[in-house]
Motif scaffolding. Structure first.
Motif, PDB file in Angstrom:
ATOM      1  N   THR A  86       0.830  -1.203   0.000  1.00 37.45           N
ATOM      2  CA  THR A  86       0.000   0.000   0.000  1.00 37.45           C
ATOM      3  C   THR A  86       0.865   1.253   0.000  1.00 37.45           C
ATOM      4  OG1 THR A  86      -1.785  -1.139   1.171  1.00 37.45           O
ATOM      5  CG2 THR A  86      -1.781   1.263   1.266  1.00 37.45           C
ATOM      6  N   GLY A  87       1.908   1.246   0.809  1.00 31.44           N
ATOM      7  CA  GLY A  87       2.814   2.390   0.855  1.00 31.44           C
ATOM      8  C   GLY A  87       3.508   2.628  -0.473  1.00 31.44           C
ATOM      9  N   LEU A  88       3.960   1.562  -1.100  1.00 31.40           N
ATOM     10  CA  LEU A  88       4.625   1.700  -2.403  1.00 31.40           C
ATOM     11  C   LEU A  88       3.679   2.245  -3.470  1.00 31.40           C
ATOM     12  CD1 LEU A  88       6.779  -1.547  -2.466  1.00 31.40           C
ATOM     13  CD2 LEU A  88       7.578   0.802  -2.152  1.00 31.40           C
ATOM     14  N   VAL A  89       2.469   1.729  -3.495  1.00 25.51           N
ATOM     15  CA  VAL A  89       1.481   2.213  -4.464  1.00 25.51           C
ATOM     16  C   VAL A  89       1.145   3.673  -4.179  1.00 25.51           C
ATOM     17  CG1 VAL A  89      -0.892   1.934  -5.297  1.00 25.51           C
ATOM     18  CG2 VAL A  89       0.536  -0.077  -4.927  1.00 25.51           C
ATOM     19  N   ALA A  90       1.032   4.039  -2.909  1.00 25.88           N
ATOM     20  CA  ALA A  90       0.736   5.425  -2.550  1.00 25.88           C
ATOM     21  C   ALA A  90       1.857   6.361  -2.992  1.00 25.88           C
ATOM     22  CB  ALA A  90       0.510   5.541  -1.043  1.00 25.88           C
ATOM     23  N   VAL A  91       3.107   5.924  -2.861  1.00 24.39           N
ATOM     24  CA  VAL A  91       4.236   6.750  -3.314  1.00 24.39           C
ATOM     25  C   VAL A  91       4.180   6.954  -4.821  1.00 24.39           C
ATOM     26  CG1 VAL A  91       6.750   6.757  -3.596  1.00 24.39           C
ATOM     27  CG2 VAL A  91       5.753   6.225  -1.375  1.00 24.39           C
ATOM     28  N   VAL A  92       3.840   5.911  -5.561  1.00 26.25           N
ATOM     29  CA  VAL A  92       3.722   6.044  -7.015  1.00 26.25           C
ATOM     30  C   VAL A  92       2.598   7.024  -7.363  1.00 26.25           C
ATOM     31  CG1 VAL A  92       3.134   4.821  -9.148  1.00 26.25           C
ATOM     32  CG2 VAL A  92       4.712   3.785  -7.515  1.00 26.25           C
ATOM     33  N   PHE A  93       1.470   6.897  -6.682  1.00 25.64           N
ATOM     34  CA  PHE A  93       0.367   7.835  -6.919  1.00 25.64           C
ATOM     35  C   PHE A  93       0.822   9.262  -6.617  1.00 25.64           C
ATOM     36  CE2 PHE A  93      -4.041   5.962  -7.376  1.00 25.64           C
ATOM     37  CZ  PHE A  93      -3.598   4.764  -7.881  1.00 25.64           C
ATOM     38  N   TRP A  94       1.472   9.467  -5.505  1.00 18.75           N
ATOM     39  CA  TRP A  94       1.950  10.797  -5.106  1.00 18.75           C
ATOM     40  C   TRP A  94       2.934  11.338  -6.136  1.00 18.75           C
ATOM     41  CZ3 TRP A  94       7.003  12.049  -3.464  1.00 18.75           C
ATOM     42  CH2 TRP A  94       7.145  13.351  -3.013  1.00 18.75           C
ATOM     43  N   TRP A  95       3.823  10.475  -6.608  1.00 17.91           N
ATOM     44  CA  TRP A  95       4.835  10.866  -7.581  1.00 17.91           C
ATOM     45  C   TRP A  95       4.195  11.436  -8.855  1.00 17.91           C
ATOM     46  CZ3 TRP A  95      10.090  11.044  -7.221  1.00 17.91           C
ATOM     47  CH2 TRP A  95      10.797  11.226  -8.402  1.00 17.91           C
ATOM     48  N   PHE A  96       3.066  10.837  -9.277  1.00 15.72           N
ATOM     49  CA  PHE A  96       2.377  11.272 -10.484  1.00 15.72           C
ATOM     50  C   PHE A  96       1.289  12.316 -10.208  1.00 15.72           C
ATOM     51  CE2 PHE A  96       4.122   7.193 -12.014  1.00 15.72           C
ATOM     52  CZ  PHE A  96       4.797   7.678 -13.126  1.00 15.72           C
ATOM     53  N   GLY A  97       1.259  12.841  -8.991  1.00 16.27           N
ATOM     54  CA  GLY A  97       0.331  13.915  -8.651  1.00 16.27           C
ATOM     55  C   GLY A  97      -1.097  13.479  -8.424  1.00 16.27           C
ATOM     56  N   LYS A  98      -1.307  12.210  -8.144  1.00 21.70           N
ATOM     57  CA  LYS A  98      -2.664  11.701  -7.889  1.00 21.70           C
ATOM     58  C   LYS A  98      -2.955  11.734  -6.388  1.00 21.70           C
ATOM     59  CE  LYS A  98      -3.181  10.511 -12.188  1.00 21.70           C
ATOM     60  NZ  LYS A  98      -4.029  11.251 -13.065  1.00 21.70           N
ATOM     61  N   ASP A  99      -4.227  11.624  -6.051  1.00 24.77           N
ATOM     62  CA  ASP A  99      -4.653  11.607  -4.650  1.00 24.77           C
ATOM     63  C   ASP A  99      -4.352  10.238  -4.042  1.00 24.77           C
ATOM     64  OD1 ASP A  99      -5.818  12.253  -2.246  1.00 24.77           O
ATOM     65  OD2 ASP A  99      -7.870  11.935  -2.945  1.00 24.77           O
ATOM     66  N   VAL A 100      -3.632  10.215  -2.933  1.00 28.30           N
ATOM     67  CA  VAL A 100      -3.250   8.947  -2.310  1.00 28.30           C
ATOM     68  C   VAL A 100      -4.260   8.465  -1.267  1.00 28.30           C
ATOM     69  CG1 VAL A 100      -0.799   9.349  -2.689  1.00 28.30           C
ATOM     70  CG2 VAL A 100      -1.826  10.027  -0.530  1.00 28.30           C
ATOM     71  N   GLN A 101      -5.208   9.309  -0.884  1.00 23.68           N
ATOM     72  CA  GLN A 101      -6.163   8.927   0.155  1.00 23.68           C
ATOM     73  C   GLN A 101      -6.952   7.650  -0.176  1.00 23.68           C
ATOM     74  OE1 GLN A 101      -5.096  10.109   2.785  1.00 23.68           O
ATOM     75  NE2 GLN A 101      -6.768  11.365   3.543  1.00 23.68           N
ATOM     76  N   PRO A 102      -7.462   7.476  -1.389  1.00 24.55           N
ATOM     77  CA  PRO A 102      -8.186   6.223  -1.685  1.00 24.55           C
ATOM     78  C   PRO A 102      -7.292   4.985  -1.573  1.00 24.55           C
ATOM     79  CG  PRO A 102      -8.699   7.867  -3.336  1.00 24.55           C
ATOM     80  CD  PRO A 102      -7.590   8.429  -2.503  1.00 24.55           C
ATOM     81  N   VAL A 103      -6.031   5.118  -1.956  1.00 17.89           N
ATOM     82  CA  VAL A 103      -5.103   3.987  -1.852  1.00 17.89           C
ATOM     83  C   VAL A 103      -4.879   3.634  -0.392  1.00 17.89           C
ATOM     84  CG1 VAL A 103      -2.758   3.202  -2.331  1.00 17.89           C
ATOM     85  CG2 VAL A 103      -3.961   4.586  -4.008  1.00 17.89           C
ATOM     86  N   LEU A 104      -4.638   4.647   0.426  1.00 16.69           N
ATOM     87  CA  LEU A 104      -4.414   4.399   1.848  1.00 16.69           C
ATOM     88  C   LEU A 104      -5.659   3.841   2.531  1.00 16.69           C
ATOM     89  CD1 LEU A 104      -2.322   7.573   2.732  1.00 16.69           C
ATOM     90  CD2 LEU A 104      -1.502   5.259   2.245  1.00 16.69           C
ATOM     91  N   ALA A 105      -6.825   4.352   2.149  1.00 14.75           N
ATOM     92  CA  ALA A 105      -8.069   3.848   2.724  1.00 14.75           C
ATOM     93  C   ALA A 105      -8.300   2.390   2.344  1.00 14.75           C
ATOM     94  CB  ALA A 105      -9.246   4.707   2.263  1.00 14.75           C
ATOM     95  N   ALA A 106      -8.064   2.046   1.096  1.00 13.13           N
ATOM     96  CA  ALA A 106      -8.254   0.656   0.658  1.00 13.13           C
ATOM     97  C   ALA A 106      -7.258  -0.270   1.341  1.00 13.13           C
ATOM     98  CB  ALA A 106      -8.112   0.563  -0.859  1.00 13.13           C
ATOM     99  N   GLY A 107      -6.008   0.156   1.450  1.00 15.49           N
ATOM    100  CA  GLY A 107      -5.007  -0.667   2.133  1.00 15.49           C
ATOM    101  C   GLY A 107      -5.341  -0.889   3.590  1.00 15.49           C
TER     102      GLY A 107
END
Length: 56
Positions: free
Chosen positions: A19-40
């Motif tokens: 989840t953390g790795l996917v969130a970093v990738v989302f953040w890197w590309f300027g996407k919202d990481v909240q849904p990733v963190l919530a799902a994880g």
């Protein structure tokens, strides 16, 4: 270091790492990481409820 995937805590930790790795990738590309963190967090909580702790 030995990783034992038969333990529930190891599976939860692995989900947190992914989840953390996917969130970093989302953040890197300027996407919202909240849904990733919530799902994880949802998956980790479900694993915590569904998988029994190892009794010895």
């Amino acid at each position: 270091m030995k990783i034992n995937l038969h333990e529930a805590s190891t599976k939860r930790g692995l989900v947190f790492v992914v989840t953390g790795l996917v969130a970093v990738v989302f953040w890197w590309f300027g996407k919202d990481v909240q849904p990733v963190l919530a799902a994880g967090t949802f998956v980790v909580g479900g694993l915590g409820v569904a998988l029994p702790d190892r009794a010895e």
